[in-house]
Design a protein around this motif. Structure first.
Motif, PDB file in Angstrom:
ATOM      1  N   TYR A 121      12.868 -56.668  49.916  1.00  0.00           N
ATOM      2  CA  TYR A 121      11.416 -56.622  50.002  1.00  0.00           C
ATOM      3  C   TYR A 121      11.023 -55.689  51.136  1.00  0.00           C
ATOM      4  CZ  TYR A 121      11.143 -60.771  47.059  1.00  0.00           C
ATOM      5  OH  TYR A 121      11.236 -61.655  46.022  1.00  0.00           O
ATOM      6  N   ILE A 122      10.072 -54.786  50.897  1.00  0.00           N
ATOM      7  CA  ILE A 122       9.506 -53.935  51.926  1.00  0.00           C
ATOM      8  C   ILE A 122       8.080 -54.426  52.146  1.00  0.00           C
ATOM      9  CG2 ILE A 122       8.878 -51.599  52.580  1.00  0.00           C
ATOM     10  CD1 ILE A 122      11.090 -50.635  50.706  1.00  0.00           C
ATOM     11  N   ARG A 146       3.567 -52.431  61.403  1.00  0.00           N
ATOM     12  CA  ARG A 146       4.941 -51.979  61.224  1.00  0.00           C
ATOM     13  C   ARG A 146       5.399 -52.322  59.816  1.00  0.00           C
ATOM     14  NH1 ARG A 146       8.494 -55.323  65.453  1.00  0.00           N
ATOM     15  NH2 ARG A 146       7.658 -53.633  66.655  1.00  0.00           N
ATOM     16  N   ILE A 147       6.415 -51.616  59.353  1.00  0.00           N
ATOM     17  CA  ILE A 147       7.009 -51.819  58.038  1.00  0.00           C
ATOM     18  C   ILE A 147       8.358 -52.506  58.251  1.00  0.00           C
ATOM     19  CG2 ILE A 147       7.813 -50.700  55.928  1.00  0.00           C
ATOM     20  CD1 ILE A 147       4.823 -50.398  56.395  1.00  0.00           C
ATOM     21  N   LYS A 148       8.595 -53.598  57.525  1.00  0.00           N
ATOM     22  CA  LYS A 148       9.833 -54.350  57.694  1.00  0.00           C
ATOM     23  C   LYS A 148      10.517 -54.519  56.340  1.00  0.00           C
ATOM     24  CE  LYS A 148      11.549 -58.203  60.297  1.00  0.00           C
ATOM     25  NZ  LYS A 148      11.190 -59.307  61.166  1.00  0.00           N
ATOM     26  N   ARG A 149      11.830 -54.431  56.356  1.00  0.00           N
ATOM     27  CA  ARG A 149      12.639 -54.570  55.145  1.00  0.00           C
ATOM     28  C   ARG A 149      13.524 -55.798  55.292  1.00  0.00           C
ATOM     29  NH1 ARG A 149      15.605 -49.372  52.989  1.00  0.00           N
ATOM     30  NH2 ARG A 149      13.469 -48.795  53.220  1.00  0.00           N
ATOM     31  N   LYS A 150      13.549 -56.650  54.256  1.00  0.00           N
ATOM     32  CA  LYS A 150      14.358 -57.867  54.306  1.00  0.00           C
ATOM     33  C   LYS A 150      15.047 -58.059  52.964  1.00  0.00           C
ATOM     34  CE  LYS A 150      14.282 -62.644  55.639  1.00  0.00           C
ATOM     35  NZ  LYS A 150      13.498 -63.743  56.175  1.00  0.00           N
ATOM     36  N   THR A 151      16.329 -58.411  52.999  1.00  0.00           N
ATOM     37  CA  THR A 151      17.114 -58.625  51.794  1.00  0.00           C
ATOM     38  C   THR A 151      17.486 -60.093  51.696  1.00  0.00           C
ATOM     39  OG1 THR A 151      18.024 -56.400  51.970  1.00  0.00           O
ATOM     40  CG2 THR A 151      19.183 -57.928  50.538  1.00  0.00           C
ATOM     41  N   ARG A 152      17.327 -60.657  50.486  1.00  0.00           N
ATOM     42  CA  ARG A 152      17.746 -62.036  50.258  1.00  0.00           C
ATOM     43  C   ARG A 152      18.274 -62.176  48.841  1.00  0.00           C
ATOM     44  NH1 ARG A 152      12.057 -65.320  50.171  1.00  0.00           N
ATOM     45  NH2 ARG A 152      11.386 -64.611  48.135  1.00  0.00           N
ATOM     46  N   THR A 153      19.049 -63.218  48.613  1.00  0.00           N
ATOM     47  CA  THR A 153      19.657 -63.458  47.311  1.00  0.00           C
ATOM     48  C   THR A 153      18.724 -64.319  46.472  1.00  0.00           C
ATOM     49  OG1 THR A 153      21.836 -63.393  48.333  1.00  0.00           O
ATOM     50  CG2 THR A 153      21.698 -64.339  46.138  1.00  0.00           C
ATOM     51  N   GLU A 154      18.492 -63.888  45.229  1.00  0.00           N
ATOM     52  CA  GLU A 154      17.647 -64.635  44.301  1.00  0.00           C
ATOM     53  C   GLU A 154      18.341 -64.734  42.956  1.00  0.00           C
ATOM     54  OE1 GLU A 154      13.893 -62.717  43.892  1.00  0.00           O
ATOM     55  OE2 GLU A 154      13.218 -63.311  45.891  1.00  0.00           O
ATOM     56  N   LYS A 155      17.974 -65.756  42.192  1.00  0.00           N
ATOM     57  CA  LYS A 155      18.450 -65.866  40.825  1.00  0.00           C
ATOM     58  C   LYS A 155      17.386 -65.264  39.911  1.00  0.00           C
ATOM     59  CE  LYS A 155      21.519 -69.705  41.342  1.00  0.00           C
ATOM     60  NZ  LYS A 155      21.948 -70.988  40.856  1.00  0.00           N
ATOM     61  N   ARG A 156      17.786 -64.282  39.114  1.00  0.00           N
ATOM     62  CA  ARG A 156      16.887 -63.589  38.198  1.00  0.00           C
ATOM     63  C   ARG A 156      17.411 -63.744  36.778  1.00  0.00           C
ATOM     64  NH1 ARG A 156      12.211 -60.841  40.019  1.00  0.00           N
ATOM     65  NH2 ARG A 156      12.274 -61.054  42.262  1.00  0.00           N
ATOM     66  N   TYR A 157      16.529 -63.594  35.792  1.00  0.00           N
ATOM     67  CA  TYR A 157      16.890 -63.746  34.393  1.00  0.00           C
ATOM     68  C   TYR A 157      16.564 -62.466  33.643  1.00  0.00           C
ATOM     69  CZ  TYR A 157      16.871 -65.260  29.570  1.00  0.00           C
ATOM     70  OH  TYR A 157      17.118 -65.365  28.228  1.00  0.00           O
TER      71      TYR A 157
END
Length: 63
Positions: A29-30, A5-16
């Motif tokens: 992320y998929i 199965r394909i799962k999608r998840k969203t989370r908060t990250e600090k990027r530069y």
């Protein structure tokens, strides 16, 4: 029960980024899952302040 199965998840990250500095963004992320175990990340993208979808290759993870 599905095996793959394909799962999608969203989370908060600090990027530069070089133009804006440190950003706190929502990264989605998929992932491909086999029997509930993540096997491979197919794609990851982030949403900008203006609602555009961008790939995560232009900004770096800030640790």
């Amino acid at each position: 029960m599905k095996l793959v199965r394909i799962k999608r998840k969203t989370r908060t990250e600090k990027r530069y980024t070089s133009k804006m500095g440190i950003l706190s963004v929502q990264v989605t992320y998929i992932k491909k899952m086999l029997l509930g175990i993540p096997v491979k990340t197919l794609h990851k993208y982030r949403e900008t302040y203006y609602g555009e979808m961008k790939d995560c290759t232009d900004c770096y993870l800030f640790i």
